[in-house]
Design a protein around this motif. Sequence first.
Motif, PDB file in Angstrom:
ATOM      1  N   SER A  85       0.839  -1.182   0.000  1.00 30.52           N
ATOM      2  CA  SER A  85       0.000   0.000   0.000  1.00 30.52           C
ATOM      3  C   SER A  85       0.881   1.241   0.000  1.00 30.52           C
ATOM      4  O   SER A  85       1.706   1.419   0.891  1.00 30.52           O
ATOM      5  CB  SER A  85      -0.897   0.025   1.244  1.00 30.52           C
ATOM      6  OG  SER A  85      -1.770  -1.071   1.227  1.00 30.52           O
TER       7      SER A  85
ATOM      8  N   LEU B  12      -1.974   6.311   0.187  1.00 27.67           N
ATOM      9  CA  LEU B  12      -3.267   5.720   0.503  1.00 27.67           C
ATOM     10  C   LEU B  12      -3.454   5.576   2.009  1.00 27.67           C
ATOM     11  O   LEU B  12      -3.980   4.576   2.486  1.00 27.67           O
ATOM     12  CB  LEU B  12      -3.422   4.357  -0.182  1.00 27.67           C
ATOM     13  CG  LEU B  12      -3.806   4.409  -1.656  1.00 27.67           C
ATOM     14  CD1 LEU B  12      -3.999   3.006  -2.206  1.00 27.67           C
ATOM     15  CD2 LEU B  12      -5.054   5.231  -1.873  1.00 27.67           C
TER      16      LEU B  12
ATOM     17  N   TYR C  91      -7.161  -0.009   4.227  1.00 26.93           N
ATOM     18  CA  TYR C  91      -6.813  -0.399   2.863  1.00 26.93           C
ATOM     19  C   TYR C  91      -6.013  -1.699   2.843  1.00 26.93           C
ATOM     20  O   TYR C  91      -6.142  -2.500   1.905  1.00 26.93           O
ATOM     21  CB  TYR C  91      -6.046   0.727   2.171  1.00 26.93           C
ATOM     22  CG  TYR C  91      -6.876   1.971   1.960  1.00 26.93           C
ATOM     23  CD1 TYR C  91      -8.169   1.903   1.442  1.00 26.93           C
ATOM     24  CD2 TYR C  91      -6.375   3.225   2.297  1.00 26.93           C
ATOM     25  CE1 TYR C  91      -8.930   3.044   1.261  1.00 26.93           C
ATOM     26  CE2 TYR C  91      -7.133   4.374   2.114  1.00 26.93           C
ATOM     27  CZ  TYR C  91      -8.413   4.275   1.598  1.00 26.93           C
ATOM     28  OH  TYR C  91      -9.158   5.408   1.419  1.00 26.93           O
TER      29      TYR C  91
ATOM     30  N   LEU D 248      -7.529  -2.232  -5.223  1.00 27.06           N
ATOM     31  CA  LEU D 248      -8.099  -0.914  -4.941  1.00 27.06           C
ATOM     32  C   LEU D 248      -7.776   0.107  -6.039  1.00 27.06           C
ATOM     33  O   LEU D 248      -6.631   0.250  -6.447  1.00 27.06           O
ATOM     34  CB  LEU D 248      -7.575  -0.390  -3.604  1.00 27.06           C
ATOM     35  CG  LEU D 248      -7.757  -1.317  -2.400  1.00 27.06           C
ATOM     36  CD1 LEU D 248      -7.272  -0.629  -1.134  1.00 27.06           C
ATOM     37  CD2 LEU D 248      -9.208  -1.746  -2.257  1.00 27.06           C
TER      38      LEU D 248
ATOM     39  N   HIS E   4      -8.476   4.205  -6.648  1.00 30.17           N
ATOM     40  CA  HIS E   4      -8.997   5.391  -5.970  1.00 30.17           C
ATOM     41  C   HIS E   4      -8.935   6.599  -6.889  1.00 30.17           C
ATOM     42  O   HIS E   4      -8.071   6.703  -7.772  1.00 30.17           O
ATOM     43  CB  HIS E   4      -8.237   5.674  -4.673  1.00 30.17           C
ATOM     44  CG  HIS E   4      -6.841   6.170  -4.865  1.00 30.17           C
ATOM     45  ND1 HIS E   4      -6.525   7.498  -4.923  1.00 30.17           N
ATOM     46  CD2 HIS E   4      -5.674   5.514  -5.018  1.00 30.17           C
ATOM     47  CE1 HIS E   4      -5.220   7.649  -5.095  1.00 30.17           C
ATOM     48  NE2 HIS E   4      -4.682   6.461  -5.156  1.00 30.17           N
TER      49      HIS E   4
ATOM     50  N   VAL F  28     -13.239   5.065  -3.709  1.00 33.41           N
ATOM     51  CA  VAL F  28     -12.467   3.840  -3.868  1.00 33.41           C
ATOM     52  C   VAL F  28     -13.392   2.738  -4.358  1.00 33.41           C
ATOM     53  O   VAL F  28     -14.478   2.533  -3.802  1.00 33.41           O
ATOM     54  CB  VAL F  28     -11.799   3.412  -2.540  1.00 33.41           C
ATOM     55  CG1 VAL F  28     -11.020   2.108  -2.724  1.00 33.41           C
ATOM     56  CG2 VAL F  28     -10.874   4.507  -2.028  1.00 33.41           C
TER      57      VAL F  28
END
Length: 247
Positions: free
Chosen positions: A88, A92, A184, A194, A196, A215
């Motif tokens: 990630s 985020l 997330y 994901l 976004h 998202v």
Amino acid sequence: MARTTPNDPPPVDGRPLYGRIAALLLDELRDGTIPPGERLPGERHLAAHFGVSRETVRQALEVLRRSGVVATDRRGSHAMLPGRPVESPDSLAFPVGARPADPRAVDQATVVWEVPPQEHARELGLAPHRPTLVHHYRSVTPDGRALRTAVTSFSAVALAEVAELARYRDRADGATPAQLGRAYDWMRKAGLCLHHRDSISQVSQAASVRVTRRVHDQYARPLEITDLVVHAEQDALVYEFTLPAAV
């Protein structure tokens, strides 16, 4: 002989059609189109992507399962090729606009089971007046000159797919502190890829801006929407992005 359906194109070489689709899918796994550890799109999506029937996709996945490059569980099929899973990115952070460790700022976060803002309900596909998990975030510096408030609403899909979020329903009293900084990560571990989209607009006050994050997952299903409002004379929103080097 390979079993196909009238929706499949005729074979063009000596390999059965499902074998060629397995090879094409393997190429996408190797080039990182589907990163290690991520969940593969569903059979319907793959069938449309390769222009074949779902039965052919099913046979191709079985070939990859036997070779150990794909594993299937109740949540779907996952890429098993060795490699570094996607992490990630710092951009985020949850919620959008959440500060890094700042000894001056006081952060508060709670969750409540309530009817979300009307715009959120519409974006998430929720029926009118249907409650969901809503996260409230507030951050302010001691001098009061830098204030951030964020409201996040989660979709029914997010609560059904992500067990860690669903567990908060019984604790969503609006008073108990709730730090969902790993939201997330939880979504990704549930097999959700994901996507976004952040938009920034100015609100009525000249010194305030609004950031709206939407998202959704690899199936275009909405997962959450966040509205962040920053009231500050000299505060700044910083977005950091890292692009991996080509290998």
